[in-house]
Scaffold this active site. Structure first.
Site, PDB file in Angstrom:
ATOM      1  N   GLU A  46     -12.182   3.693  -1.258  1.00  0.00           N
ATOM      2  CA  GLU A  46     -11.651   4.801  -2.069  1.00  0.00           C
ATOM      3  C   GLU A  46     -11.342   4.362  -3.494  1.00  0.00           C
ATOM      4  O   GLU A  46     -11.500   5.130  -4.441  1.00  0.00           O
ATOM      5  CB  GLU A  46     -10.375   5.358  -1.427  1.00  0.00           C
ATOM      6  CG  GLU A  46     -10.642   6.094  -0.115  1.00  0.00           C
ATOM      7  CD  GLU A  46      -9.365   6.454   0.621  1.00  0.00           C
ATOM      8  OE1 GLU A  46      -8.260   6.223   0.066  1.00  0.00           O
ATOM      9  OE2 GLU A  46      -9.483   6.946   1.750  1.00  0.00           O
ATOM     10  N   VAL A  47     -10.856   3.143  -3.644  1.00  0.00           N
ATOM     11  CA  VAL A  47     -10.513   2.618  -4.974  1.00  0.00           C
ATOM     12  C   VAL A  47     -11.518   1.525  -5.328  1.00  0.00           C
ATOM     13  O   VAL A  47     -11.620   0.512  -4.612  1.00  0.00           O
ATOM     14  CB  VAL A  47      -9.075   2.064  -5.009  1.00  0.00           C
ATOM     15  CG1 VAL A  47      -8.770   1.466  -6.376  1.00  0.00           C
ATOM     16  CG2 VAL A  47      -8.064   3.153  -4.651  1.00  0.00           C
TER      17      VAL A  47
ATOM     18  N   ASP B 123       0.855  -1.188   0.000  1.00  0.00           N
ATOM     19  CA  ASP B 123       0.000   0.000   0.000  1.00  0.00           C
ATOM     20  C   ASP B 123       0.892   1.239   0.000  1.00  0.00           C
ATOM     21  O   ASP B 123       1.887   1.318   0.724  1.00  0.00           O
ATOM     22  CB  ASP B 123      -0.909   0.006   1.227  1.00  0.00           C
ATOM     23  CG  ASP B 123      -2.049   0.991   1.094  1.00  0.00           C
ATOM     24  OD1 ASP B 123      -3.202   0.560   0.998  1.00  0.00           O
ATOM     25  OD2 ASP B 123      -1.770   2.224   1.084  1.00  0.00           O
ATOM     26  N   ILE B 124       0.519   2.224  -0.810  1.00  0.00           N
ATOM     27  CA  ILE B 124       1.341   3.424  -0.966  1.00  0.00           C
ATOM     28  C   ILE B 124       1.318   4.297   0.301  1.00  0.00           C
ATOM     29  O   ILE B 124       2.258   5.063   0.539  1.00  0.00           O
ATOM     30  CB  ILE B 124       0.871   4.210  -2.218  1.00  0.00           C
ATOM     31  CG1 ILE B 124       1.974   5.092  -2.752  1.00  0.00           C
ATOM     32  CG2 ILE B 124      -0.396   4.993  -1.959  1.00  0.00           C
ATOM     33  CD1 ILE B 124       1.698   5.629  -4.152  1.00  0.00           C
TER      34      ILE B 124
ATOM     35  N   HIS C  34      -7.001  -5.637   2.080  1.00  0.00           N
ATOM     36  CA  HIS C  34      -5.855  -5.109   2.834  1.00  0.00           C
ATOM     37  C   HIS C  34      -5.342  -6.186   3.780  1.00  0.00           C
ATOM     38  O   HIS C  34      -6.125  -6.850   4.462  1.00  0.00           O
ATOM     39  CB  HIS C  34      -6.277  -3.936   3.732  1.00  0.00           C
ATOM     40  CG  HIS C  34      -6.747  -2.716   3.024  1.00  0.00           C
ATOM     41  ND1 HIS C  34      -5.964  -1.603   2.880  1.00  0.00           N
ATOM     42  CD2 HIS C  34      -7.934  -2.409   2.447  1.00  0.00           C
ATOM     43  CE1 HIS C  34      -6.655  -0.652   2.242  1.00  0.00           C
ATOM     44  NE2 HIS C  34      -7.850  -1.114   1.970  1.00  0.00           N
TER      45      HIS C  34
ATOM     46  N   ASN D 100     -12.782  -2.846   2.464  1.00  0.00           N
ATOM     47  CA  ASN D 100     -13.708  -1.714   2.553  1.00  0.00           C
ATOM     48  C   ASN D 100     -14.660  -1.774   1.369  1.00  0.00           C
ATOM     49  O   ASN D 100     -14.223  -1.969   0.227  1.00  0.00           O
ATOM     50  CB  ASN D 100     -12.940  -0.393   2.538  1.00  0.00           C
ATOM     51  CG  ASN D 100     -12.066  -0.218   3.769  1.00  0.00           C
ATOM     52  OD1 ASN D 100     -12.455  -0.601   4.871  1.00  0.00           O
ATOM     53  ND2 ASN D 100     -10.882   0.343   3.587  1.00  0.00           N
TER      54      ASN D 100
ATOM     55  N   HIS E   3     -10.200  -5.072  -3.482  1.00  0.00           N
ATOM     56  CA  HIS E   3      -8.871  -5.306  -2.908  1.00  0.00           C
ATOM     57  C   HIS E   3      -8.994  -5.664  -1.446  1.00  0.00           C
ATOM     58  O   HIS E   3      -9.871  -5.175  -0.746  1.00  0.00           O
ATOM     59  CB  HIS E   3      -7.955  -4.087  -3.091  1.00  0.00           C
ATOM     60  CG  HIS E   3      -8.520  -2.818  -2.548  1.00  0.00           C
ATOM     61  ND1 HIS E   3      -9.457  -2.077  -3.241  1.00  0.00           N
ATOM     62  CD2 HIS E   3      -8.301  -2.155  -1.387  1.00  0.00           C
ATOM     63  CE1 HIS E   3      -9.790  -1.006  -2.537  1.00  0.00           C
ATOM     64  NE2 HIS E   3      -9.101  -1.035  -1.390  1.00  0.00           N
TER      65      HIS E   3
HETATM   66  P1  AMP Z   1      -9.776   1.597   0.239  1.00  0.00           P
HETATM   67  O1  AMP Z   1     -10.376   1.745  -1.151  1.00  0.00           O
HETATM   68  O2  AMP Z   1     -10.273   2.638   1.182  1.00  0.00           O
HETATM   69  O3  AMP Z   1      -9.917   0.231   0.796  1.00  0.00           O
HETATM   70  O4  AMP Z   1      -8.237   1.864   0.163  1.00  0.00           O
HETATM   71  C1  AMP Z   1      -7.506   2.050  -1.007  1.00  0.00           C
HETATM   72  C2  AMP Z   1      -6.059   1.879  -0.638  1.00  0.00           C
HETATM   73  O5  AMP Z   1      -5.288   1.926  -1.825  1.00  0.00           O
HETATM   74  C3  AMP Z   1      -5.517   2.942   0.308  1.00  0.00           C
HETATM   75  O6  AMP Z   1      -4.975   2.318   1.470  1.00  0.00           O
HETATM   76  C4  AMP Z   1      -4.426   3.636  -0.525  1.00  0.00           C
HETATM   77  O7  AMP Z   1      -3.310   4.018   0.256  1.00  0.00           O
HETATM   78  C5  AMP Z   1      -4.072   2.570  -1.533  1.00  0.00           C
HETATM   79  N1  AMP Z   1      -3.550   3.068  -2.795  1.00  0.00           N
HETATM   80  C6  AMP Z   1      -4.080   4.041  -3.581  1.00  0.00           C
HETATM   81  N2  AMP Z   1      -3.337   4.219  -4.680  1.00  0.00           N
HETATM   82  C7  AMP Z   1      -2.305   3.344  -4.592  1.00  0.00           C
HETATM   83  C8  AMP Z   1      -1.186   3.045  -5.430  1.00  0.00           C
HETATM   84  N3  AMP Z   1      -0.975   3.682  -6.579  1.00  0.00           N
HETATM   85  N4  AMP Z   1      -0.325   2.084  -5.017  1.00  0.00           N
HETATM   86  C9  AMP Z   1      -0.521   1.444  -3.848  1.00  0.00           C
HETATM   87  N5  AMP Z   1      -1.568   1.662  -3.027  1.00  0.00           N
HETATM   88  C10 AMP Z   1      -2.444   2.609  -3.383  1.00  0.00           C
END
Ligand code: AMP
Ligand code: ZN
Length: 116
Positions: free
Chosen positions: A96-97, A32-33, A103, A88, A101
């Site tokens: 958020e994405v 994770d970034i 975690h 999530n 995915h």
């Molecule tokens: P969520 O959608 O809330 O479960 O979390 C999305 C996760 O993706 C967050 O923890 C971000 O830090 C991570 N994230 C977003 N962009 C990138 C990226 N380019 N590379 C790695 N992790 C990412």
């Protein structure tokens, strides 16, 4: 099947950089970034499934493979004493994405309160 606007599809296709720890023909894992724990990586299917809301019976084998892989990768990343898994989902789930995915977070505690 991928979404050209999805950042995780782009990572899976190698169009965006990532710190990969595992990949095969169906799955990819990368750090994770913005890590919320000493060890924090994401495990994704290459297939663009927007969220857990979009999972159906046809995804059973893929999801099983993802979960099966988690303990192996967690151990390899140094989470011998345990780890936390989070998916999530949707707006109220803090997603958020919008590419499914999982975690995986671990390492020395305390860190749980900052986790996503
Ligand atoms: P969520 O959608 O809330 O479960 O979390 C999305 C996760 O993706 C967050 O923890 C971000 O830090 C991570 N994230 C977003 N962009 C990138 C990226 N380019 N590379 C790695 N992790 C990412
Ligand atoms: Zn995607």
């Amino acid at each position: 099947m991928s979404d050209p606007d999805c950042i995780f599809c782009k990572i899976a296709a190698g169009q965006l950089p990532s710190n990969r720890i595992y990949e095969d023909d169906e799955l990819l894992a990368f750090h994770d970034i913005h890590p919320a724990a000493p060890v924090h990586f994401l495990l994704i299917p290459r297939l663009h499934i927007p969220s857990l809301f979009d999972v159906d019976a046809g995804h059973g084998a893929l999801l099983g493979k993802m979960l099966q892989l988690v303990p192996r990768l967690a151990r390899e990343q140094g989470c011998e004493d345990g780890f936390r898994t989070v998916i999530n989902t949707g707006r109220n789930g803090g997603q958020e994405v919008y590419h499914l995915h999982l975690h995986v977070m671990g390492g020395p505690r305390p860190w749980k309160k900052q986790a996503p």
